[in-house]
Design a protein around this motif. Sequence first.
Motif, PDB file in Angstrom:
ATOM      1  N   THR A   1     -33.107 -28.374 -78.874  1.00  0.00           N
ATOM      2  CA  THR A   1     -33.938 -28.140 -78.348  1.00  0.00           C
ATOM      3  C   THR A   1     -34.129 -27.258 -78.466  1.00  0.00           C
ATOM      4  O   THR A   1     -33.590 -25.399 -78.839  1.00  0.00           O
ATOM      5  CB  THR A   1     -32.807 -28.080 -76.482  1.00  0.00           C
ATOM      6  OG1 THR A   1     -32.454 -29.646 -76.499  1.00  0.00           O
ATOM      7  CG2 THR A   1     -33.221 -27.397 -75.828  1.00  0.00           C
TER       8      THR A   1
ATOM      9  N   ASP B   1     -38.794 -33.558 -73.098  1.00  0.00           N
ATOM     10  CA  ASP B   1     -37.588 -34.631 -73.406  1.00  0.00           C
ATOM     11  C   ASP B   1     -35.578 -34.270 -72.125  1.00  0.00           C
ATOM     12  O   ASP B   1     -35.724 -33.140 -72.099  1.00  0.00           O
ATOM     13  CB  ASP B   1     -36.802 -34.261 -74.184  1.00  0.00           C
ATOM     14  CG  ASP B   1     -35.485 -34.880 -75.290  1.00  0.00           C
ATOM     15  OD1 ASP B   1     -35.792 -35.606 -75.957  1.00  0.00           O
ATOM     16  OD2 ASP B   1     -34.496 -33.708 -74.504  1.00  0.00           O
ATOM     17  N   GLU B   2     -35.878 -35.042 -71.761  1.00  0.00           N
ATOM     18  CA  GLU B   2     -34.843 -35.561 -70.541  1.00  0.00           C
ATOM     19  C   GLU B   2     -33.381 -34.832 -71.103  1.00  0.00           C
ATOM     20  O   GLU B   2     -32.777 -33.671 -70.283  1.00  0.00           O
ATOM     21  CB  GLU B   2     -34.587 -36.662 -69.919  1.00  0.00           C
ATOM     22  CG  GLU B   2     -35.724 -37.323 -68.691  1.00  0.00           C
ATOM     23  CD  GLU B   2     -36.652 -36.119 -68.196  1.00  0.00           C
ATOM     24  OE1 GLU B   2     -35.855 -36.146 -67.193  1.00  0.00           O
ATOM     25  OE2 GLU B   2     -37.611 -35.981 -67.859  1.00  0.00           O
ATOM     26  N   LYS B   3     -33.401 -35.139 -72.279  1.00  0.00           N
ATOM     27  CA  LYS B   3     -32.383 -34.033 -73.221  1.00  0.00           C
ATOM     28  C   LYS B   3     -31.786 -33.493 -73.484  1.00  0.00           C
ATOM     29  O   LYS B   3     -30.891 -32.362 -72.629  1.00  0.00           O
ATOM     30  CB  LYS B   3     -31.230 -35.408 -74.013  1.00  0.00           C
ATOM     31  CG  LYS B   3     -31.216 -36.661 -73.460  1.00  0.00           C
ATOM     32  CD  LYS B   3     -30.038 -37.033 -74.963  1.00  0.00           C
ATOM     33  CE  LYS B   3     -29.854 -38.613 -74.664  1.00  0.00           C
ATOM     34  NZ  LYS B   3     -29.803 -39.217 -75.749  1.00  0.00           N
TER      35      LYS B   3
ATOM     36  N   LYS C   1     -31.458 -31.059 -70.032  1.00  0.00           N
ATOM     37  CA  LYS C   1     -30.361 -31.209 -69.424  1.00  0.00           C
ATOM     38  C   LYS C   1     -29.725 -30.003 -70.058  1.00  0.00           C
ATOM     39  O   LYS C   1     -28.337 -29.712 -69.479  1.00  0.00           O
ATOM     40  CB  LYS C   1     -29.727 -32.501 -69.152  1.00  0.00           C
ATOM     41  CG  LYS C   1     -29.840 -33.503 -68.604  1.00  0.00           C
ATOM     42  CD  LYS C   1     -29.820 -33.391 -67.377  1.00  0.00           C
ATOM     43  CE  LYS C   1     -30.333 -34.362 -66.038  1.00  0.00           C
ATOM     44  NZ  LYS C   1     -30.266 -34.173 -65.005  1.00  0.00           N
ATOM     45  N   GLN C   2     -29.033 -29.655 -70.980  1.00  0.00           N
ATOM     46  CA  GLN C   2     -28.828 -28.902 -72.144  1.00  0.00           C
ATOM     47  C   GLN C   2     -29.409 -26.907 -71.112  1.00  0.00           C
ATOM     48  O   GLN C   2     -28.533 -26.334 -70.977  1.00  0.00           O
ATOM     49  CB  GLN C   2     -29.518 -28.531 -73.357  1.00  0.00           C
ATOM     50  CG  GLN C   2     -28.461 -29.811 -74.195  1.00  0.00           C
ATOM     51  CD  GLN C   2     -29.058 -29.234 -75.622  1.00  0.00           C
ATOM     52  OE1 GLN C   2     -30.776 -29.074 -75.995  1.00  0.00           O
ATOM     53  NE2 GLN C   2     -27.780 -29.309 -76.570  1.00  0.00           N
TER      54      GLN C   2
END
Length: 211
Positions: A85, A152-154, A157-158
Amino acid sequence: MKIAFIGIGNVGFALANNLQKKGHEITIAHNDVNSTSVKQAKEKNPSFSVLPIQEAINQSDIVFLATPFNLNSDILSSLEFKSKTLVDCTNPVGAGISHGLESKISGAEKVQEWAKNANVVKSYTIYGFENLENASFPNYKEKPVMMIAGNDEKAKKQVEKLNTDLGFETLDVGDLSMSLHLEHMTLLWVKMVRANGHHPNFTWAYLERKV
């Protein structure tokens, strides 16, 4: 979480300093350990470590980009992110506090072009550094909102977890192309404060009516 900061000026330091207080490990990613910005940051928070940019990225869980926008292409194009990320905290600001890319594309989408193998998330740009230093508004029950955009969903979330640590409520506004609208919110804030003399101690909030 291990966090690398490319850029450690007003915005970068405010975020890094507060995240370090929340228990995160902060590394300044810089190829010149004797640079003025590195020295000033280390003087204010000696717990920061310093590594060359690629090495700092390799050892991190997440990377923050907090540089002047016009440096981003040269900095990012030779780096390998390996799908990590990359939080874009930069803004393309042009003459007269205009959008530096003429509103044709967001700065975050250009960052994604230059950092091809990163998962870019736009965040921490809709306010000045003053509200990244201190996100507390004790006279309100609502928390200030931090809007994010990304594909990017992950990765998002970070960033949401870090927002919580910093005292923000997260509002996911959509994919990375929505960053253009966040950058215009930045220009609004900057024009109000830097150009027109409004005090910087204000943020946006997300109020939702239950129906």
